[in-house]
Design an enzyme around this catalytic site. Sequence first.
Site, PDB file in Angstrom:
ATOM      1  CG  HIS A 140      -9.692  -5.144  -0.617  1.00  0.00           C
ATOM      2  ND1 HIS A 140      -8.511  -4.629  -1.059  1.00  0.00           N
ATOM      3  CD2 HIS A 140      -9.533  -5.273   0.727  1.00  0.00           C
ATOM      4  CE1 HIS A 140      -7.690  -4.435  -0.039  1.00  0.00           C
ATOM      5  NE2 HIS A 140      -8.297  -4.832   1.059  1.00  0.00           N
TER       6      HIS A 140
ATOM      7  CE1 TYR B 139      -4.125  -1.599   0.370  1.00  0.00           C
ATOM      8  CE2 TYR B 139      -3.420  -2.431   2.501  1.00  0.00           C
ATOM      9  CZ  TYR B 139      -4.330  -2.404   1.472  1.00  0.00           C
ATOM     10  OH  TYR B 139      -5.450  -3.184   1.538  1.00  0.00           O
TER      11      TYR B 139
ATOM     12  CG  ASP C  63      -8.980  -3.768  -4.337  1.00  0.00           C
ATOM     13  OD1 ASP C  63      -8.159  -3.416  -3.473  1.00  0.00           O
ATOM     14  OD2 ASP C  63      -9.344  -4.946  -4.494  1.00  0.00           O
TER      15      ASP C  63
END
Length: 428
Positions: free
Chosen positions: A334, A224, A253
């Site tokens: 996700h 991330y 996402d």
Amino acid sequence: MFTLSEVSEHNTHDSCWVILYGKVYDVTGILNSHPGGAQAILRWGGQEATEEFDMIHPPETMKEIEQSYLGTVEPQERSITDSTTEEITEAPLSTLLNLDEIEAAATKVISKKAWGYYFSAADDKISKYLNTQAYRSIMFRPRVFVDCRTCELETNLLGHKVGLPIFVSPTAMARLGHPAGERGIAEGCRPFGGLQIIANNSSLSPEDIVENAPPTQVFGWQLYVQLNRQLSENMLARVNQLDRIKFVVLTLDAPVSGKREDDERINIQANTAASVSTQLFVGTDPSLTRADTLQWLSQHTTKPIVLKGIQTHEDAILASQYAPFVKGIVLSNHGGRSLDTAPPAVHTLLELRRHCPYVFDKVEVWVDGGIRRGTDAVKALCLGAKAVGIGRPALWGLAAGGVEGVERTLQSWFFSKLWSSVAFLTAG
Ligand code: HEM
Ligand SMILES: Cc1cc2nc3c(=O)[nH]c(=O)nc-3n(C[C@H](O)[C@H](O)[C@H](O)COP(=O)(O)O)c2cc1C
């Protein structure tokens, strides 16, 4: 040496002390830079915080606060409830026949906090449930007179041999559910040659997770991108040093956390600062653009890239234009945790086949979300996916029985007769 009462006076933004593993730390200086947000620490200001801290942070995080050490707490004063010493009642794994039963067994033994974080999904959980339902609404056309005695499970993913086309998707905070954490998942994957993607927000460091893995065990590392780019660059530099990590997965996402009400509810009841999900996302950059991010990433990694969270054929086409730097894409919503009513991966897979089948030749297409039976996996594979991922099932397996629970989870694919289905259908 401090008394609990002395420590308890330091519970504000101007002076915040916490007790970790019987030692007192003045963490006032890190409040504003804390990746989980200041409130996550302030909630424990002046108090024992070991249990909360230990579940979330890799042991190496203690190095970051070494210089904040003030002293110890009087032993008789300590009120530590160290979660790692708690007796964990393990479910009788051999009686659990499928992933739903493993989830039910895990639900009985894990903390409410872990359950809330693992189980939750965005809003009304429509995408979460549709992820599984979508596979169930696709029917097979089984052919007969097919020799089903043998079936090869092994496959190649991004050029690496793996034991089965099922991988463990990246999931944060495995130690919330079981002390063995992500290292336990790695151990559980080992006998099957299963590929594991380590999450950026893992509760153990990547070094710890891959430590005992043989050179043949394959891992990816999920990123991330952090608002503070230096933090991501430091992590990428560490990942570059780890040979067992073969690729970097950039998750796209979830620029912000979905509204995960089970997670929120449990943390409201426990009066903690916010849901686990919200706190985990505090440092994540929600403003990524394609060209800039991939350009930046190419400067900081020596490994190929997989883009996770592709949900339309338009984005699949754009991703494939970055091949061969981008070697794969994961069609994923996700696990329904991000944008509710986002499409199940199998719908996106069908979309790709219809609008841009050439993408399958340019990048490997993997899928995850809702895959719970061998037949779900076979459908995705038949429709062109090179591999299928499981997120929650690995966490539930770990929570239900540690390493053996993860093994049981992977075994369950075998007794769901996945591979005889493959044999039927590949001839069909
Ligand atoms: C209770 C006392 C706590 C202390 C002293 C503490 C301290 C720290 C420190 C020193 C770091 C590493 C910072 C860096 O690498 O720059 C960190 C990271 C982090 N903390 Fe905390 N923390 C606490 C509670 C929490 C809580 C309750 C959460 C809630 C989810 C949380 C979430 C995070 C996250 C997401 C990170 C970044 C990822 C990671 O290192 O795992 N922290 N914390
Ligand atoms: C508890 C939990 C934590 C997750 N954490 C991450 C994460 O840190 N990074 C990421 O890319 N995906 C994360 N995911 C999504 C998974 O990688 C995967 O896409 C999803 O779980 C697949 O759906 P399934 O749980 O139905 O198998 C998480 C999912 C769960 C359930």
